[in-house]
Design a protein around this motif. Structure first.
Motif, PDB file in Angstrom:
ATOM      1  N   LEU A   1     -10.523  -9.554   7.563  1.00 48.73           N
ATOM      2  CA  LEU A   1     -10.876  -8.565   6.540  1.00 48.73           C
ATOM      3  C   LEU A   1     -10.235  -7.207   6.831  1.00 48.73           C
ATOM      4  O   LEU A   1      -9.936  -6.885   7.991  1.00 48.73           O
ATOM      5  CB  LEU A   1     -12.395  -8.379   6.493  1.00 48.73           C
ATOM      6  CG  LEU A   1     -13.203  -9.482   5.809  1.00 48.73           C
ATOM      7  CD1 LEU A   1     -14.692  -9.147   5.898  1.00 48.73           C
ATOM      8  CD2 LEU A   1     -12.782  -9.642   4.353  1.00 48.73           C
ATOM      9  N   ASN A   2     -10.090  -6.429   5.774  1.00 47.55           N
ATOM     10  CA  ASN A   2      -9.548  -5.071   5.889  1.00 47.55           C
ATOM     11  C   ASN A   2     -10.350  -4.273   6.932  1.00 47.55           C
ATOM     12  O   ASN A   2     -11.562  -4.090   6.768  1.00 47.55           O
ATOM     13  CB  ASN A   2      -9.672  -4.409   4.503  1.00 47.55           C
ATOM     14  CG  ASN A   2      -8.901  -3.134   4.423  1.00 47.55           C
ATOM     15  OD1 ASN A   2      -8.677  -2.474   5.447  1.00 47.55           O
ATOM     16  ND2 ASN A   2      -8.471  -2.786   3.223  1.00 47.55           N
TER      17      ASN A   2
ATOM     18  N   THR B   1     -14.042  -1.594   0.060  1.00 39.66           N
ATOM     19  CA  THR B   1     -12.724  -1.316   0.637  1.00 39.66           C
ATOM     20  C   THR B   1     -12.392   0.131   0.271  1.00 39.66           C
ATOM     21  O   THR B   1     -13.097   0.740  -0.560  1.00 39.66           O
ATOM     22  CB  THR B   1     -11.664  -2.254   0.045  1.00 39.66           C
ATOM     23  OG1 THR B   1     -11.412  -1.850  -1.299  1.00 39.66           O
ATOM     24  CG2 THR B   1     -12.110  -3.716   0.069  1.00 39.66           C
TER      25      THR B   1
ATOM     26  N   GLU C   1      -4.877  -8.265  -1.334  1.00 38.77           N
ATOM     27  CA  GLU C   1      -4.427  -7.369  -0.249  1.00 38.77           C
ATOM     28  C   GLU C   1      -5.502  -6.361   0.119  1.00 38.77           C
ATOM     29  O   GLU C   1      -5.583  -5.923   1.263  1.00 38.77           O
ATOM     30  CB  GLU C   1      -3.172  -6.599  -0.690  1.00 38.77           C
ATOM     31  CG  GLU C   1      -1.912  -7.437  -0.763  1.00 38.77           C
ATOM     32  CD  GLU C   1      -1.361  -7.805   0.614  1.00 38.77           C
ATOM     33  OE1 GLU C   1      -1.593  -7.061   1.584  1.00 38.77           O
ATOM     34  OE2 GLU C   1      -0.715  -8.864   0.710  1.00 38.77           O
ATOM     35  N   GLN C   2      -6.323  -5.967  -0.869  1.00 44.96           N
ATOM     36  CA  GLN C   2      -7.389  -4.998  -0.577  1.00 44.96           C
ATOM     37  C   GLN C   2      -8.416  -5.603   0.369  1.00 44.96           C
ATOM     38  O   GLN C   2      -8.972  -4.925   1.214  1.00 44.96           O
ATOM     39  CB  GLN C   2      -8.116  -4.577  -1.866  1.00 44.96           C
ATOM     40  CG  GLN C   2      -7.254  -3.844  -2.862  1.00 44.96           C
ATOM     41  CD  GLN C   2      -6.819  -2.484  -2.340  1.00 44.96           C
ATOM     42  OE1 GLN C   2      -7.443  -1.924  -1.437  1.00 44.96           O
ATOM     43  NE2 GLN C   2      -5.734  -1.954  -2.889  1.00 44.96           N
ATOM     44  N   LEU C   3      -8.667  -6.891   0.200  1.00 40.87           N
ATOM     45  CA  LEU C   3      -9.666  -7.554   1.047  1.00 40.87           C
ATOM     46  C   LEU C   3      -9.063  -7.962   2.388  1.00 40.87           C
ATOM     47  O   LEU C   3      -9.684  -7.794   3.429  1.00 40.87           O
ATOM     48  CB  LEU C   3     -10.201  -8.808   0.330  1.00 40.87           C
ATOM     49  CG  LEU C   3     -11.110  -8.565  -0.863  1.00 40.87           C
ATOM     50  CD1 LEU C   3     -11.350  -9.862  -1.633  1.00 40.87           C
ATOM     51  CD2 LEU C   3     -12.445  -7.988  -0.406  1.00 40.87           C
ATOM     52  N   ILE C   4      -7.855  -8.518   2.319  1.00 34.70           N
ATOM     53  CA  ILE C   4      -7.212  -9.031   3.536  1.00 34.70           C
ATOM     54  C   ILE C   4      -5.779  -8.501   3.596  1.00 34.70           C
ATOM     55  O   ILE C   4      -4.909  -8.975   2.846  1.00 34.70           O
ATOM     56  CB  ILE C   4      -7.219 -10.576   3.524  1.00 34.70           C
ATOM     57  CG1 ILE C   4      -8.659 -11.046   3.603  1.00 34.70           C
ATOM     58  CG2 ILE C   4      -6.353 -11.161   4.621  1.00 34.70           C
ATOM     59  CD1 ILE C   4      -8.855 -12.506   3.772  1.00 34.70           C
ATOM     60  N   PRO C   5      -5.523  -7.517   4.425  1.00 31.85           N
ATOM     61  CA  PRO C   5      -4.152  -7.004   4.499  1.00 31.85           C
ATOM     62  C   PRO C   5      -3.185  -8.138   4.860  1.00 31.85           C
ATOM     63  O   PRO C   5      -3.482  -8.960   5.726  1.00 31.85           O
ATOM     64  CB  PRO C   5      -4.233  -5.958   5.627  1.00 31.85           C
ATOM     65  CG  PRO C   5      -5.691  -5.591   5.701  1.00 31.85           C
ATOM     66  CD  PRO C   5      -6.461  -6.815   5.314  1.00 31.85           C
TER      67      PRO C   5
ATOM     68  N   ARG D   1     -10.538  -1.259   7.382  1.00 31.08           N
ATOM     69  CA  ARG D   1     -11.015   0.040   6.881  1.00 31.08           C
ATOM     70  C   ARG D   1     -12.181  -0.149   5.905  1.00 31.08           C
ATOM     71  O   ARG D   1     -12.244   0.486   4.849  1.00 31.08           O
ATOM     72  CB  ARG D   1      -9.853   0.783   6.229  1.00 31.08           C
ATOM     73  CG  ARG D   1      -8.775   1.190   7.262  1.00 31.08           C
ATOM     74  CD  ARG D   1      -7.517   1.676   6.608  1.00 31.08           C
ATOM     75  NE  ARG D   1      -7.745   2.837   5.760  1.00 31.08           N
ATOM     76  CZ  ARG D   1      -7.137   3.025   4.599  1.00 31.08           C
ATOM     77  NH1 ARG D   1      -6.291   2.133   4.132  1.00 31.08           N
ATOM     78  NH2 ARG D   1      -7.366   4.116   3.905  1.00 31.08           N
ATOM     79  N   LEU D   2     -13.114  -1.020   6.274  1.00 30.73           N
ATOM     80  CA  LEU D   2     -14.261  -1.285   5.401  1.00 30.73           C
ATOM     81  C   LEU D   2     -15.224  -0.112   5.394  1.00 30.73           C
ATOM     82  O   LEU D   2     -15.374   0.575   6.405  1.00 30.73           O
ATOM     83  CB  LEU D   2     -15.039  -2.502   5.919  1.00 30.73           C
ATOM     84  CG  LEU D   2     -14.377  -3.869   5.817  1.00 30.73           C
ATOM     85  CD1 LEU D   2     -15.299  -4.930   6.386  1.00 30.73           C
ATOM     86  CD2 LEU D   2     -14.082  -4.159   4.355  1.00 30.73           C
TER      87      LEU D   2
ATOM     88  N   ARG E   1     -16.127  -7.629  -3.706  1.00 29.55           N
ATOM     89  CA  ARG E   1     -15.915  -6.175  -3.616  1.00 29.55           C
ATOM     90  C   ARG E   1     -17.170  -5.453  -4.125  1.00 29.55           C
ATOM     91  O   ARG E   1     -17.822  -5.898  -5.076  1.00 29.55           O
ATOM     92  CB  ARG E   1     -14.711  -5.766  -4.477  1.00 29.55           C
ATOM     93  CG  ARG E   1     -13.402  -6.396  -4.033  1.00 29.55           C
ATOM     94  CD  ARG E   1     -12.619  -5.506  -3.102  1.00 29.55           C
ATOM     95  NE  ARG E   1     -12.142  -4.312  -3.764  1.00 29.55           N
ATOM     96  CZ  ARG E   1     -11.022  -4.234  -4.481  1.00 29.55           C
ATOM     97  NH1 ARG E   1     -10.258  -5.306  -4.636  1.00 29.55           N
ATOM     98  NH2 ARG E   1     -10.644  -3.090  -5.031  1.00 29.55           N
TER      99      ARG E   1
END
Ligand SMILES: Cc1cc2nc3c(=O)[nH]c(=O)nc-3n(C[C@H](O)[C@H](O)[C@H](O)COP(=O)(O)OP(=O)(O)OC[C@H]3O[C@@H](n4cnc5c(N)ncnc54)[C@H](O)[C@@H]3O)c2cc1C
Length: 545
Positions: A129-130, A92, A290-294, A132-133, A243
């Motif tokens: 998922l975020n 992330t 939140e980093q993984l799933i906004p 912005r991976l 992560r």
């Protein structure tokens, strides 16, 4: 009760049951003593991840190799407890960009199968998922239901002639000079004392291994490393998501059955029996999610729980950096006390390998050569499907679970053509039927309501026992003929256990759901006024987060 056996195994977690199954298959007369129920300790309170080895490739290559090998072995021997979700290691925007190359090289060195995929492929499979991976790697992680796995091991053990005694707490190690010759303790269900003599005692009591060793006069420093996890109400992902960074708090999301579990934290606690879930731990896990799933924290958190890692790393400082490796302790060599071996540390994923090493050592002590066969022995599941909901639904819809008592409950009348009646579902969330409960009560040596949670997943779903606990308590009362006071006490203890886990995440939907439960149990059923065997706190009084 006074009995004797060849191998006496202390602890009914993954390590103990794994060792017992292994020993019984090698032809040893084997007995397991467990102070609670199956999976009562850490094995029933873990994150649910069958490691591919990826988590350890950079810092702990030995553990990574063992995990990779055991991941393949457990898929062969207990496939019905494993969901092949696959796993991703992904970066992330908050993760160090240079870790990816290090990770990939270390996977190759440790023989951990890995494939790089595009972010588009990852997002197609996991749309929440975020977006912005950075880089994404696919590994062979999976989800493993430890309750199912331990029931399978106990089933395999019994089929091979071994025995498990639940609610048997060991309080004394019996010695003749410097030799351990057995144990004594109390049957917690009946209050009666017991004595077991054995050729060899195997201490597999996880985070409690130091306490057991001390009873034999040996010092074993096991650090209890507490980890907190939060179950989210739905499967936010269908793949295990890690992560791409050195192991840290809140960096893995595991889909387990109908929920997804974010975890964990890692702090030392003074005792495996005394720990609390702190507000900061809940905040941290929700924040890392939140980093993984906004928008992670806007999803419903169902409950929080904690387990304690049995860490054995005498030189280690903080628990996050202590080794996850296992250690086999020969107390004859180490402490001059023969007749007892301890297996400490390790992971759920590597229990079979640890069991093999322990029983190999037992063979050497008993001067017999019997090869291990567990790596290729499939444990066939017993007749009823285990915990996976699709299998339960299939059984329910195909009428496999219809019984006379199910039909009676639905209609209120004696069954005329019971095979045409639908089975009575007692826990709708987890599809637990009346007949499953009755069978479990009949088969268990000393059943209590809390066992139905671990054995059948009763009350583990979204309503957190709002509608099933009183029904199940009624069935226990009818089936076992317990006194009203005893049944009431069991119901209160069961609810207390549910509310303990809900308390740390009591906001939004969870709070509304708990309010409903409190109204059902206090206003309608008069929980506060039930006569019980002893005083029990009936609803949350502690400060909530
Ligand atoms: C938060 C957390 C997350 C984890 N996540 C993962 C993961 O995702 N994947 C993974 O592979 N590993 C994971 N682990 C590690 C794994 O759960 C443990 O290593 C493993 O379950 C330990 O099994 P065990 O049988 O050694 O111990 P336990 O399961 O604790 O079994 C020991 C048993 O001994 C019994 N006992 C103790 N004292 C006595 C007595 N006096 N008399 C009779 N019985 C007694 C206890 O009741 C207990 O049931 C996690 C651990 C934690 C804490």
């Amino acid at each position: 009760m006074k009995l004797s056996t060849e191998l006496l195994i202390l602890g009914g977690g993954a390590t103990g049951l794994g060792a017992a199954w292994d020993a019984a298959l090698r032809g040893f007369k084997t007995v397991v003593l467990e102070k609670g129920d199956l999976a009562h300790g850490t094995s029933g309170r873990y994150h649910g991840l069958l490691h591919s080895g990826g988590r350890y490739v950079v810092r702990d290559p030995q553990s990574a190799r063992e995990c990779a090998a055991e991941n393949a072995a457990l898929r062969r021997i207990i496939p019905s407890a494993i969901e092949d979700t696959g796993g991703y290691f992904l970066s992330t925007p908050a993760d160090p960009a240079d870790y990816a190359d290090q990770f990939l090289a270390a996977c190759h060195t440790c023989a951990v199968p890995v494939t790089e995929i595009t972010t588009a492929q990852a997002l197609q499979r996991e749309p929440l998922l975020n977006p912005r991976l950075g880089r994404v790697f696919q590994v062979r992680d999976a989800a493993c239901d430890s309750f199912d796995a331990l029931h399978l091991l106990a089933h395999g053990l019994r089929a091979a002639g071994g025995e498990v005694f639940l609610r048997h707490r060991v309080t004394e190690i019996l010695k003749s000079g410097d030799r351990v010759v057995g144990v004594a303790g109390e049957n917690l269900a009946t209050g009666e004392p017991f004595t077991f003599h054995a050729d060899l005692v195997l201490n597999c009591s996880g985070a409690w291994a130091g306490h057991i060793a001390a009873l034999a006069g040996c010092e074993v420093k096991v650090t209890a490393g507490k980890g907190v996890m939060i179950a989210m109400n739905s499967r936010l992902v269908n793949t295990v998501v890690n992560r791409l960074k050195p192991p840290a708090d809140g960096d893995i999301l595991v889909p387990v059955g109908t929920v997804s579990v974010i975890g964990t934290t890692d702090t030392a606690v003074p005792s495996p029996d005394q720990y609390a879930i702190e507000d900061w731990e809940v905040d941290l896990l929700m924040g890392e999610g939140e980093q993984l799933i906004p928008g992670f924290s806007r999803h419903r958190a169902l409950r929080a729980w904690a387990g304690v890692r049995p860490l054995y790393d005498p030189g280690g400082k903080d628990t996050r950096h202590m080794s996850r490796a296992h250690a086999l302790l020969d107390h004859e060599e180490r402490d001059g006390v023969s007749g007892m071996l301890s297996m400490v540390g390790g992971k759920f994923t590597t229990f079979r390998h640890m069991a093999q090493l322990l029983v190999d050592a037992a063979c050497a002590k008993l001067k017999t050569d019997r090869p291990c066969v567990t790596a290729r022995t499939l444990i066939e599941p017993p007749g009823t499907p285990l915990h996976a909901l699709p299998k339960r639904l299939e059984a329910l819809e195909s009428g496999k679970w219809q019984t006379a008592s199910d039909a009676t409950t639905d209609t209120g009348q004696p069954p005329t053509a019971s095979h045409q009646q639908p089975a009575a579902t007692i826990c709708e969330c987890e599809l637990v039927t009346r007949s499953q409960i009755e069978t479990n009560l009949r088969q268990s040596g000393s059943p209590i309501l809390n066992d139905l949670r671990r054995d059948l997943r009763l009350g583990m779903g979204p309503c957190q026992a709002g509608f099933c606990a009183y029904r199940a308590a009624g069935i226990i009362h009818e089936t076992l003929g317990h006194s009203h006071r005893n049944s009431n006490s069991q119901l209160l203890q069961f609810l207390q256990e549910r509310w303990k886990g809900e308390r740390p995440v009591m906001w939004g939907h969870s709070l509304r759901s708990l309010e409903l439960d409190l109204h059902i149990y206090r206003s309608i059923l008069g929980l506060d006024t039930l006569p019980t065997e002893r005083e029990i706190e009936v609803y949350p009084t502690e400060r909530t987060s």
